[in-house]
Design an enzyme around this catalytic site. Structure first.
Site, mmCIF file in Angstrom:
data_model
loop_
_atom_site.group_PDB
_atom_site.id
_atom_site.type_symbol
_atom_site.label_atom_id
_atom_site.label_comp_id
_atom_site.label_asym_id
_atom_site.label_seq_id
_atom_site.Cartn_x
_atom_site.Cartn_y
_atom_site.Cartn_z
ATOM 1 N NE ARG C 64 8.085 51.783 79.073
ATOM 2 C CZ ARG C 64 8.669 52.885 78.621
ATOM 3 N NH1 ARG C 64 8.952 52.997 77.368
ATOM 4 N NH2 ARG C 64 8.972 53.848 79.458
ATOM 5 C CB THR C 65 5.344 45.483 77.511
ATOM 6 O OG1 THR C 65 6.671 45.973 77.555
ATOM 7 C CG2 THR C 65 5.180 44.551 76.332
ATOM 8 C CE LYS C 92 11.493 26.032 90.362
ATOM 9 N NZ LYS C 92 11.029 27.383 90.598
ATOM 10 N NE ARG C 114 7.325 41.664 79.333
ATOM 11 C CZ ARG C 114 7.918 42.854 79.317
ATOM 12 N NH1 ARG C 114 8.131 43.488 80.448
ATOM 13 N NH2 ARG C 114 8.289 43.415 78.206
ATOM 14 C CG HIS C 144 10.597 42.330 74.088
ATOM 15 N ND1 HIS C 144 9.279 42.201 73.699
ATOM 16 C CD2 HIS C 144 10.620 43.345 74.990
ATOM 17 C CE1 HIS C 144 8.544 43.092 74.331
ATOM 18 N NE2 HIS C 144 9.317 43.813 75.125
#
Lengths: 168, 427, 323
Positions: C64-65, C92, C114, C144
Site C-alpha cells: 500500500r505505502t 547489519k 521504510r 511515519h
C-alpha cells in the site's frame, strides 16, 4: 517617462479587437482562462464585457514553470481550476503582461494536460519587449518597447492599474 | 642502580600520601618515597615538576577481544591504548571466543600480554562453561591458572539455582564473583532506557526493573552464600539504594559504575547517536544524580570504563542495530578527574576509585605506591588541556561519544614494573 | 530537527514531524491541496519532477505505502526505482551503506525509505550526498510522517480548523510509528486535546510527556471526541504476551456503532490501514457514514506529491522568475 494608459480603456480596446479576431477565425463560444494572479483580473474584465456564459478558468502554472530547480516551489499554491471540459473548445488564454513568453508556454502545457482544445487565442493587457521564446499575443491592449531593466506590473484587484518602474 | 622520579606531587590514597615527594624505583619495585634509600645510585631520572604522580590505574573490566574477535581489537592495541591513558593493569572480561573457561585460554592471554610487554593483563574467568549459564566452570583450575575473579560478563543468567551454586562454588575457591544485573525476560529486544525519550523515539526500552529485580535476587544469594561479590555497571537510582542497604547490612558487596553513565543520560540518545548505545543503557537525570551520589558516598567504590572496542561497521547502523559499548580506556583518567573538577570527589578519593579500590575488589595487592610493590606508576599533568579526536585514539575502537570533548589532565609518563612504557611526545 | 531543513528553513528531508513548526506543516497541507485535483484530470501528471530519479528503498514489505509513493512520483513525472531489500538477508549495517552508495552512483535524487529499525531514516539521511533527499516511509516504531500528514489533511478537509478539536487515538500505541507522528502533528497544529486509548500493556511508558491524556476505558476516551483514529492490531501482540486474545480486545476496545455513539455527532473515523475488521473496528463503522477511511488513501497521494516536490525543489540560491 511614458504615459501609462488606463486599464479600463485598454480592456475596452481589447474586447473590441477580440470580437473581430474571434469572428474572423470562426472561434465561437470561447472559454476564458486567466493566468494567476494578474491574468485572472484581466480575464474577469474580458469575460464580463464579452458576455461569456461558461464559468471562467484560472491557471496556477506553478507546476509547469521551467525554473523549478532554480527557485523551488512557490509559496502561493492556490490550485488551478478549469471547471469545464477543454476538448474541442476554443480557449481564450488571458494574462496581464507578456514578457519573456515562458509563462505562456507553461500555461499552454498545462491546458493541454487537461485535454485537447480546438484552438488557443492569446490576449494580454500589455505586450512588452523582451521575448525569449517565439510566442506572440493575438490581441494586446497595448504594445510597449521597454529596456530590460524596466518593469511594468498590474496591481489590483480594485482598482486595476498599471505600475511602471523605470530603473536608473 | 635505579630510577628516580623527581619533583612530582604524589597522590597515593591507600597510604594517605598527598604531597610533593620523589619516588625511587629499583629492579621493577618501588623502594622508597621522599628521601631515597641509602646509597641509591640514580641511573635514570625523570623530572616531573608540576605533575601528579599516582599509582598506575586499574581498569576493572575491559573487553580485550582476543582471542576470537581480533577484528575489533587485540591485546596489543588495547594495552598500548591503556598505558597512554595511565592504566597499568587491565582486567579482561571472559567474553572472548573461546570463552575464558579453561586454563589454556588464561595462559594464552597471559602469554600475549607478556609478549606485548605493555600493560599488565589480569584475567577474569567465566562463571559458567561457555558463559551459557548452566554448568559451572572449573573455577579451581581457573584460579590456579591466575584468574582473579569469575564473571558472567554480559550474558544474563536465567537459572536461579545455577547462580546460587556458582556463588557457593566461587566462594569455595576464594574468588570474587562479578555480576552483571539484567533480567533476561525483561531485557528482550531492548536498545535504550524505557522512559520518555525511548517512547518518543520508538526505541524498545529496558525498564529499571530489569536491573533491580536481578540485583535483588543476586544480593539475597550473596547474603546466603557469603561470596565476595562485585556488581558491574549500576545504572539506576534504585539499584544504588539497594547496594547501599546491602553494604549497610554488612554484605561483602562492591559495585562499579561505568563513567559514561555519570555524564550522559537518555537525552544523549535523542539524535539516534549509536555511539551512545550501551549496556546498561543511559538512563534519566535522576539516575545519573543518584549514581554520582553513590560514588561520592562510597556505595559505588570503583569507577571503570567498561571498555568495549568495536570495529566501525558495528556502529555504522541505525541505533537499534548498532552494537552496544563504548571504547573507554583513554578517557578513564580524564573523566575521573572531571568529577574532581565538578566537586564531586577530592583528588585523593578520585584516584582511589580507579587504583586501590579496584584492586581490593579482586583481593589484589596493587593500586598503591607502597615500598616493595611493583613500580606501576602514572604521571600526569593536571593542567594540560587536550581534545579527544578520532585520530588521537590508540585503541582499535573509535566508538566513543566523547569525541570532541575537551579534557583537562594528560598522562605524561606511564611505568609498568619500573619500565617506562609510555611517554608523551611533545609536538 | 535541523537535519531535515536547509539553512533557510526549507524542507530537505522528511523524516519526522517532531521539530517542524506549524507554518511548515501548514504549507505541506496547502501544497497537497493543489495536487488533489491532478488525479481528476485527463493527464494525471504535472511535469514538476521530470528527469528526477526517485528510489523506493523498502526494507520492510509494503504494498500500500509503496504504491502510493510510486503513484505520487509518477504523477510528478519523476522516474521511479523500486527496491525491496530483505532486511534479514543483509548483514547489519554493512549492506545499508553499500546499498546507499550504489544508488547514489546511479544518480538518484531521492530515497523513500521504510525500515524496521527506529532511526533508520535519520541514519540514511545523515550519510547521503548533499543534493539527495530522504523521505521516511516508516522506521521501526519511531515515525511515519507522511501518514500523519495525510491524516491531518483528512481532518482539515472535514473539520477545517484544528483549534477546537478533541482527537482520540485508539489501539496499539506501543508499537505504532503512525501514532507517534500523529501526536506530534496534532500538537504542533494546535489541537488542544489529544487522547490515547488502550489497555495498559499497549501504552508506552511516559507517553504523557508527549502531551496526551491516557485512557484505558474506551467509553471515557471517546466521549465527545471529534476525530477517532483507530490503529491496527497485529497478531504478534497476542504471541508476545501483551494481550490474551483478539476476541477480548474487540470486546473492550473494538470500535462499534454503539461505542461510537458517545462521541460528537459529527465525529469522523479514520484508520491508517490495513484494517482488521472485527478486531479493532466493526464493519458497520468502517463502511458507515462517519468513516473517511477511503478518502485517506486519495489524500495520501497528494501529500506525498507535496512532500516530494518541496524536498526536491531546493535551489542553491533564491532568484526571481520572469513572466
Amino acid at each position: 517617462m511614458k504615459e501609462i494608459p488606463q486599464v479600463e480603456a485598454l480592456l475596452e480596446a481589447m474586447c473590441a479587437e477580440l470580437r473581430d479576431f474571434l469572428a474572423s477565425q470562426a472561434r465561437q463560444d470561447p472559454l476564458v482562462v486567466g493566468i494567476r494572479t494578474g491574468g485572472v483580473w484581466v480575464a474577469e474584465g474580458i469575460r464580463s464585457r464579452l458576455g461569456v456564459a461558461d464559468p471562467m478558468g484560472e491557471l496556477n502554472i506553478n507546476f509547469y514553470r521551467d525554473d523549478f530547480t532554480r527557485i523551488g516551489l512557490h509559496p502561493e499554491v492556490q490550485p488551478s481550476m478549469l471547471p469545464f471540459d477543454v476538448d474541442g473548445r476554443h480557449v481564450l488564454l488571458v494574462d496581464d503582461v507578456l514578457h519573456t513568453g515562458r509563462t505562456i508556454r507553461a500555461a499552454m502545457n498545462e491546458i493541454f494536460d487537461y485535454g485537447r482544445p480546438a484552438s488557443v487565442t492569446l490576449a494580454v493587457l500589455v505586450e512588452r519587449s523582451g521575448r525569449e521564446l517565439p510566442i506572440r499575443a493575438d490581441v494586446a491592449g497595448t504594445r510597449l518597447s521597454l529596456r530590460p531593466q524596466d518593469h511594468i506590473k498590474l496591481t489590483g484587484p480594485e482598482p486595476l492599474a498599471l505600475e511602471f518602474k523605470q530603473a536608473r | 642502580m635505579g630510577t628516580r622520579i623527581r619533583g612530582g606531587w604524589v597522590v597515593d590514597p591507600a597510604n594517605g600520601i598527598d604531597e610533593q615527594l620523589d619516588i625511587y624505583v629499583e629492579d621493577g619495585l618501588i623502594v622508597g618515597l621522599g628521601p631515597g634509600p641509602a646509597n641509591f645510585e640514580v641511573e635514570r631520572e625523570y623530572h616531573v615538576d608540576g605533575n601528579v604522580v599516582c599509582p598506575g590505574l586499574i581498569e576493572l573490566r575491559a573487553s580485550l577481544r582476543e582471542p576470537g574477535q581480533e577484528h575489533k581489537a587485540t591485546i596489543a592495541s588495547e594495552s598500548r591504548a591503556a598505558v597512554r591513558g595511565g592504566i597499568t593493569t587491565l582486567c579482561c572480561t571472559p567474553d572472548t571466543d573461546p570463552v575464558i573457561d579453561t586454563p589454556a585460554v588464561v595462559e594464552l592471554i597471559h602469554q600475549r600480554a607478556a609478549a606485548v610487554a605493555c600493560a599488565r593483563v589480569e584475567v577474569q574467568g567465566a562463571l559458567t562453561q561457555r558463559l551459557e549459564g548452566s554448568r559451572l566452570s572449573e573455577m579451581g583450575a581457573l584460579r590456579d591458572a591466575g584468574c582473579i575473579g569469575v564473571s558472567n560478563a554480559y550474558r544474563v543468567m536465567e537459572n536461579t539455582e545455577v547462580v546460587r551454586r556458582a556463588m557457593e562454588y566461587a566462594a569455595t575457591f576464594g574468588l570474587t564473583v562479578l555480576l552483571f544485573p539484567e533480567d533476561p525476560w525483561l531485557a528482550q529486544d531492548h536498545a535504550a532506557h524505557e522512559g520518555a525519550v525511548g517512547t518518543r523515539l520508538g526505541l524498545p526500552g529496558l525498564a529499571e526493573t530489569a536491573e533491580t529485580i536481578t540485583l535483588a535476587r543476586d544480593l539475597l544469594l550473596v547474603e546466603a552464600s557469603g561470596v565476595r561479590a562485585h556488581i558491574c555497571g549500576l545504572s539506576t537510582a534504585r539499584g544504588v539504594e539497594m547496594v547501599a542497604q546491602a553494604r549497610a547490612r554488612g554484605l561483602p558487596v562492591t559495585a562499579d559504575v561505568a563513567l559514561p553513565n555519570l555524564f550522559l543520560t537518555e537525552m544523549d540518545v535523542t539524535d539516534f547517536n549509536s555511539a551512545c548505545r550501551v549496556r546498561p543503557p543511559l538512563r534519566t537525570q535522576r539516575d545519573r544524580e543518584a549514581l554520582r551520589q553513590g560514588v561520592r558516598e562510597g556505595t559505588i567504590a570503583t569507577l571503570c570504563s567498561a571498555h568495549q572496542p568495536h570495529e566501525p561497521d558495528a556502529k555504522q547502523a541505525p541505533f537499534t542495530e548498532a552494537a552496544p559499548g563504548i571504547s573507554g580506556l583513554e578517557t578513564l583518567l580524564v573523566l575521573t578527574l572531571r568529577l574532581v573538577d565538578e566537586g564531586l570527589l577530592t583528588l585523593q578519593q578520585a584516584i582511589s576509585r580507579v587504583t586501590y579500590e579496584p584492586a581490593r575488589v579482586f583481593g589484589l595487592e596493587a593500586g598503591t605506591l607502597s615500598p616493595g610493590r611493583p613500580a606501576d606508576i602514572c604521571v600526569f599533568d593536571p593542567e594540560r588541556h587536550w581534545m579527544l579526536t578520532r585520530e588521537r585514539l590508540w585503541s582499535e575502537g573509535r566508538n566513543t561519544p566523547f569525541i570532541g570533548w575537551e579534557f583537562k589532565g594528560e598522562v605524561t609518563h606511564t611505568f609498568v614494573g619500573g619500565r617506562l612504557v609510555y611517554h608523551l611526545e611533545e609536538a | 530537527m535541523n537535519l531535515q531543513l536547509t539553512e533557510d528553513g526549507r524542507l530537505r528531508h522528511f523524516l519526522t514531524i517532531e521539530g517542524l513548526d506549524r507554518p511548515l506543516l501548514t504549507r505541506i497541507l496547502d501544497t497537497a491541496e493543489s495536487f488533489v485535483g491532478v488525479g481528476e484530470r485527463a493527464v494525471k501528471k504535472v511535469p514538476l519532477l521530470r528527469g528526477k530519479t526517485i528510489a523506493n528503498l523498502f526494507f520492510e514489505p509494503s504494498t500500500r505505502t509503496r504504491s502510493t509513493f510510486e503513484l505520487a512520483a509518477k504523477r510528478l513525472s519523476a522516474d521511479l526505482l523500486n527496491l525491496s531489500v530483505s532486511a534479514s538477508a543483509t548483514k547489519k549495517g554493512e549492506s545499508l551503506m553499500d546499498t546507499l552508495r550504489n544508488l547514489e552512483a546511479m544518480q538518484c535524487e531521492m530515497f523513500v525509505v521504510r525500515h524496521e529499525a527506529s532511526g533508520a531514516a535519520h541514519y540514511i539521511a545523515s550519510h547521503v550526498a548533499p543534493h539527495v533527499s530522504v523521505i521516511n516511509a516508516g522506521d521501526g516504531r519511531h515515525a511515519h510522517p507522511t501518514q500523519a500528514m495525510l491524516d491531518m489533511f483528512t481532518i482539515r478537509r472535514h473539520k477545517e480548523r484544528f483549534e477546537h478539536l478533541k482527537v482520540a487515538i485508539v489501539g496499539d500505541l506501543m508499537h505504532s510509528r503512525v501514532a507517534r507522528s500523529q501526536i506530534h502533528a496534532l500538537s504542533i497544529l494546535g489541537v488542544p486535546e489529544i487522547r490515547v486509548v488502550a489497555p495498559r500493556t499497549l501504552i508506552p511508558p511516559f507517553i504523557e510527556n508527549m502531551g496526551v491524556h491516557v485512557y484505558t476505558r474506551l467509553n471515557r476516551g471517546l466521549k465527545d471526541v471529534d476525530v477517532v483514529i483507530m490503529l491496527r492490531l497485529q497478531h504478534e501482540r497476542m504471541d508476545s504476551g501483551l494481550l490474551p486474545s483478539e476476541h477480548e480486545y474487540f470486546r473492550y476496545y473494538g470500535l462499534t456503532e454503539e461505542r461510537l455513539a458517545v462521541a460528537h455527532e459529527n465525529v469522523i473515523v479514520m484508520h491508517p490501514g490495513p484494517m482488521n475488521r472485527g478486531v479493532e473496528i466493526d464493519s458497520d463503522v468502517a463502511d458507515g457514514p462517519h468513516s473517511v477511511i477511503l478518502q485517506q488513501v486519495t489524500y495520501g497521494i497528494a501529500i506525498r506529491m507535496a512532500v516530494m516536490s518541496m524536498c526536491l525543489g531546493n535551489p542553491p540560491a533564491v532568484e526571481g522568475g520572469e513572466g
